[in-house]
Write a protein that holds these residues in place. Structure first.
Motif, mmCIF file in Angstrom:
data_model
loop_
_atom_site.group_PDB
_atom_site.id
_atom_site.type_symbol
_atom_site.label_atom_id
_atom_site.label_comp_id
_atom_site.label_asym_id
_atom_site.label_seq_id
_atom_site.Cartn_x
_atom_site.Cartn_y
_atom_site.Cartn_z
ATOM 1 N N LYS A 186 -9.293 -9.488 5.253
ATOM 2 C CA LYS A 186 -9.381 -7.786 5.866
ATOM 3 C C LYS A 186 -10.075 -7.038 4.637
ATOM 4 O O LYS A 186 -11.569 -6.302 4.665
ATOM 5 C CB LYS A 186 -8.314 -6.881 6.329
ATOM 6 C CG LYS A 186 -8.922 -6.128 6.014
ATOM 7 C CD LYS A 186 -7.108 -5.011 6.693
ATOM 8 C CE LYS A 186 -6.676 -3.407 7.016
ATOM 9 N NZ LYS A 186 -6.183 -2.724 7.468
ATOM 10 N N ASN A 187 -9.462 -6.826 3.695
ATOM 11 C CA ASN A 187 -10.199 -6.753 1.954
ATOM 12 C C ASN A 187 -11.649 -6.780 1.487
ATOM 13 O O ASN A 187 -12.111 -5.926 1.961
ATOM 14 C CB ASN A 187 -9.067 -6.449 0.967
ATOM 15 C CG ASN A 187 -7.871 -5.973 1.199
ATOM 16 O OD1 ASN A 187 -8.014 -4.936 1.460
ATOM 17 N ND2 ASN A 187 -6.845 -5.630 0.866
ATOM 18 N N ARG B 197 -4.401 2.613 6.990
ATOM 19 C CA ARG B 197 -3.772 1.272 7.917
ATOM 20 C C ARG B 197 -4.156 2.103 9.138
ATOM 21 O O ARG B 197 -3.270 1.555 10.130
ATOM 22 C CB ARG B 197 -2.374 1.522 7.391
ATOM 23 C CG ARG B 197 -1.025 2.341 7.528
ATOM 24 C CD ARG B 197 -0.182 1.576 7.464
ATOM 25 N NE ARG B 197 0.578 1.157 6.787
ATOM 26 C CZ ARG B 197 1.648 0.388 6.717
ATOM 27 N NH1 ARG B 197 1.400 0.113 7.903
ATOM 28 N NH2 ARG B 197 2.222 0.240 5.964
ATOM 29 N N THR C 229 0.656 -1.129 -0.035
ATOM 30 C CA THR C 229 0.363 -0.007 -0.238
ATOM 31 C C THR C 229 0.957 1.010 -0.322
ATOM 32 O O THR C 229 0.677 2.528 0.822
ATOM 33 C CB THR C 229 -0.574 0.102 1.348
ATOM 34 O OG1 THR C 229 0.225 -0.321 2.476
ATOM 35 C CG2 THR C 229 -1.958 -1.024 1.273
ATOM 36 N N CYS D 199 -5.124 -5.617 11.195
ATOM 37 C CA CYS D 199 -3.105 -5.677 10.618
ATOM 38 C C CYS D 199 -2.531 -4.105 10.521
ATOM 39 O O CYS D 199 -3.436 -3.434 9.650
ATOM 40 C CB CYS D 199 -3.298 -6.474 9.642
ATOM 41 S SG CYS D 199 -1.748 -6.704 8.886
ATOM 42 N N LEU E 168 0.252 -3.884 8.893
ATOM 43 C CA LEU E 168 1.023 -3.955 7.657
ATOM 44 C C LEU E 168 2.499 -4.475 7.878
ATOM 45 O O LEU E 168 3.228 -3.826 7.283
ATOM 46 C CB LEU E 168 0.457 -3.072 6.592
ATOM 47 C CG LEU E 168 -1.067 -3.322 6.318
ATOM 48 C CD1 LEU E 168 -0.586 -2.947 4.796
ATOM 49 C CD2 LEU E 168 -0.825 -4.839 5.637
ATOM 50 N N LEU F 196 -4.194 -9.686 5.515
ATOM 51 C CA LEU F 196 -4.966 -8.801 4.091
ATOM 52 C C LEU F 196 -5.977 -8.668 3.258
ATOM 53 O O LEU F 196 -6.562 -7.553 2.985
ATOM 54 C CB LEU F 196 -3.899 -8.096 3.756
ATOM 55 C CG LEU F 196 -3.751 -6.216 3.048
ATOM 56 C CD1 LEU F 196 -4.008 -5.358 4.060
ATOM 57 C CD2 LEU F 196 -1.976 -6.338 2.028
ATOM 58 N N LYS F 197 -5.863 -9.830 2.796
ATOM 59 C CA LYS F 197 -6.882 -10.302 1.537
ATOM 60 C C LYS F 197 -8.179 -10.326 2.646
ATOM 61 O O LYS F 197 -9.192 -10.589 2.150
ATOM 62 C CB LYS F 197 -6.199 -11.155 1.653
ATOM 63 C CG LYS F 197 -5.105 -11.630 0.153
ATOM 64 C CD LYS F 197 -4.595 -12.135 -0.383
ATOM 65 C CE LYS F 197 -3.851 -13.736 -0.078
ATOM 66 N NZ LYS F 197 -3.942 -14.636 -1.015
ATOM 67 N N HIS G 78 0.021 -10.948 4.010
ATOM 68 C CA HIS G 78 -1.008 -11.113 2.751
ATOM 69 C C HIS G 78 -1.963 -11.786 2.971
ATOM 70 O O HIS G 78 -3.161 -11.064 2.646
ATOM 71 C CB HIS G 78 0.012 -10.661 1.657
ATOM 72 C CG HIS G 78 1.278 -10.044 1.716
ATOM 73 N ND1 HIS G 78 1.890 -10.313 1.379
ATOM 74 C CD2 HIS G 78 0.632 -9.240 0.638
ATOM 75 C CE1 HIS G 78 3.017 -9.332 1.294
ATOM 76 N NE2 HIS G 78 1.979 -8.549 0.885
#
Ligand code: SF4
Ligand code: SF4
Length: 636
Positions: free
Chosen positions: A295-296, A206, A131, A266, A268, A292-293, A289
């Motif tokens: 979360k997205n 973030r 990001t 997270c 990051l 993160l996936k 990751h």
């Protein structure tokens, strides 16, 4: 209000009105943004947070406010502390001009934090963040905020109290008092607008972790580190005949609200990925990751995107060794292993697994061991050793749980024999279950076959209770963890020792006299399920020091930072595509330290390292030994 009258004292009314309008818009954007996150979490399954609130508050103070895990890494810890703690105090300073002198010095430290952060961003180590554009935006706003803040200090009547203000003030004074009076409100409004734009952007950036991290730190359950969640109660299901239960996470909303909050927390920071053996060995898994996936996905408005396939590749899930390095490193207590196992549970329940995993479960169900070997061969390793069965002799103190590797794997049988020799020498009264022993199904639970695990737990607990077992000792950290941390939920009440703990105790009690081999250096590898999961770091080291004084070699990654052999979480029983196995990385690391022996205390570690050692060539340069083998040798 006094605070506001102080803040607004040099500002004309139109500026004050503009300030309030901007503040109102900011509050609206901030609240609607936060609501989006709360809504996403609330779509998860319910979860009752049990446990003591006071302990969670203590943990929040140590992990959250004192940033204990963050400060573990010096550079990152320093920049984070400078920016977060001082940033917070600066924000207070905005409202309490009385802090002006202090704020002046803090602002300098904050500026230093920004410089350090930018240096780190330009010269990243480890995995690169995804990001970068967002970070740049936030960074620019914060730099502009700091710059406008410094300029304001130069214009302020209290400029002489702050270091930057006292430097800038004489320059500004050359502009004349009237200009200064006109300049101050504009600077003040620009500074406020920047602060507001940052606050409004928090829910989309973030920086949201300013809210989610403390929340997650508070709500993460205080449970045993070695215990996975229990998605259903098989015994109850059998009693009621109701087997209608959804197992595992098929879609993102099958995670609980607390797990979803965790994904959202997270920061990051890449700590988990930097520590992950699966990432280091070039598999598809990177825990950061993965989180993160998730979360997205939970924040996504695209209802057609699915968890499995669209978002998460099964290869990522199967690459996890459940070593817990990620959870150990995570400063905001995200529970990666729990999430991975939840997703594995779905794949297992749906039969979306390959042949090797299916065969593994079949072997566990039919012959009670993952090797698929006959249960009648289980005690063959003990032939000729005069090992008593449990109950065969009076006053047996320990049930020696040999485990599947100790029983069937020819390499680990050597360890079983060595441990028997040690116990006999020390006069320990023990017995084995012989062919009645069968896998406790730790591996079944970790690959997601919860039913098989609970079935084994019920049967073994019943058997051992019936036989009056009170104390268990085992050479396998996975069995040790399961009996100690997971079986109690199903009614077990055993005292459980790892063999290194018993051996260390026997040495301390003077029941084992060991020859001191002064010339050999021994590096000890901490097995994940003994160290990180159960905090046992000292017993094996104490033994090594007794065998070979002053020659314990610490590997660069040791204790909580130990690097997994790659065999846990079921990985011993199937293949994962990797560029370099974790065991090879670890053996190379150990060889660089140049010890005579690499010692471990886990059947998986021994097997993985021996394979890696052979693959690297000249395995004789650094033999791989279990602690029990070294002790048995020192008895001769
Ligand atoms: S448990 Fe270990 S292998 Fe699995 S994601 Fe975490 S660090 Fe990687
Ligand atoms: S999961 Fe935890 S350790 Fe990993 S990047 Fe996020 S905050 Fe950092």
């Amino acid at each position: 209000m006094d605070i506001f009258s102080d803040v607004f004292q040099y500002v004309p009314l139109p500026f004050v009105i503009a300030w309030w309008i901007t503040a109102a818009i900011t509050a609206y954007l901030f609240i609607t943004g936060i609501r989006r996150h709360f809504h996403a979490w609330s779509q998860g399954r319910p979860e009752k947070i049990s446990g003591n609130g006071a302990s969670r508050i203590r943990r929040l103070i140590s992990s959250g406010l004192a940033q204990s895990k963050i400060l573990n890494k010096k550079y990152n810890g320093l920049t984070h502390a400078l920016l977060s703690i001082i940033g917070f105090l600066l924000l207070l300073g905005m409202f309490f001009p009385i802090l002006e002198a202090v704020v002046g010095y803090l602002a300098l430290l904050f500026g230093a934090g920004l410089v350090l952060l930018e240096y780190k961003r330009l010269k990243p180590t480890g995995t690169k963040l995804e990001t970068a554009w967002e970070d740049t935006y936030v960074y620019c706003v914060i730099v502009a905020m700091a710059a406008s803040g410094f300029l304001m200090m130069g214009v302020d009547t209290w400029a002489w109290t702050s270091p930057v203000g006292s430097v800038l003030s004489p320059i500004f004074l050359t502009l004349g008092a009237k200009t200064l009076v006109q300049l101050y409100p504009s600077l003040w409004l620009i500074h406020s607008a920047l602060v507001f734009s940052l606050i409004a952007y928090i829910p989309n950036s973030r920086l949201m972790h300013l809210i989610t991290s403390p929340l997650n730190t508070y709500y993460t359950p205080i449970t045993l580190k070695g215990e996975l969640s229990t998605p259903f109660d098989l015994k109850q299901m059998m009693e009621t005949g109701n087997f209608d239960v959804k197992v595992g996470a098929a879609e993102i909303d099958d995670f609980t609200w607390r797990q979803k909050l965790g994904f959202d927390a997270c920061t990051l920071c890449v700590r988990c990925t930097d520590a992950c053996p699966a990432t280091a060995s070039g598999t598809k898994l990177s825990p950061m990751h993965l989180i993160l996936k998730l979360k997205n996905l939970e924040l996504s408005l695209d209802g057609d995107r699915h968890l499995h396939g669209d978002t998460v590749d099964p290869e990522e899930l199967w690459a996890c060794t459940t070593c817990r390095a990620c959870v150990q490193e995570c400063p905001v207590l995200i529970q990666h292993v729990e999430a991975i196992v939840d997703m594995r549970r779905h794949l297992m329940a749906e039969g979306k697994v390959d042949r090797k995993k299916r065969d593994l479960i079949t072997s566990l169900s039919t012959v009670g061991n993952p090797y698929g070997l006959p249960s009648s061969d289980r005690a063959k390793w003990a032939e000729g050793l005069d090992v008593k069965l449990w109950g065969e002799e009076p006053e047996q103190e320990f049930l020696y749980w040999v485990g599947c590797a100790g029983s069937y794997d020819t390499r680990n049988q050597v360890v079983s024999r060595a441990f028997v020799k040690i116990m006999k020498t020390a006069g320990v009264r023990f017995g084995i279950l012989g062919n009645e022993e069968k896998c406790n199904c730790e591996v079944a639970r970790r690959v997601g076959e919860e039913g098989r695990f609970q079935q084994a737990a019920m049967e073994l607990i019943e058997l051992m209770n019936k036989r009056g077992v009170k104390k268990i000792v085992t050479q396998c950290p996975h069995c040790f963890n399961t009996f100690k941390n997971e079986y109690p939920r199903f009614g077990a009440k055993f005292e459980v020792l790892h063999h290194t703990q018993l051996i260390s105790k026997l040495i301390q009690e003077g029941k084992l006299k060991l020859k001191n081999g002064k010339n050999q250096t021994i590096a000890f590898h901490d097995p994940c399920y003994l160290g990180r999961y159960n905090d046992e770091y000292d017993a094996p080291r104490d033994i090594v020091r007794t065998i070979s004084s002053n020659s314990l070699v610490e590997l660069p990654r040791n204790r909580t930072k130990s690097f997994c052999c790659g065999g846990g979480g079921g990985n011993t029983w199937y293949s994962v595509e990797a560029s370099k196995k974790p065991s090879v990385i670890r053996v190379e690391e150990a060889r660089q330290m140049g010890p005579n022996i690499l010692a471990a205390a886990c059947p998986y570690c021994i097997a993985m390292f021996e394979d890696a050692s052979k693959a690297l060539g000249t395995p004789e340069t650094m033999p791989i030994k279990d602690i029990a083998e070294l002790v048995a040798q020192a008895l001769d």
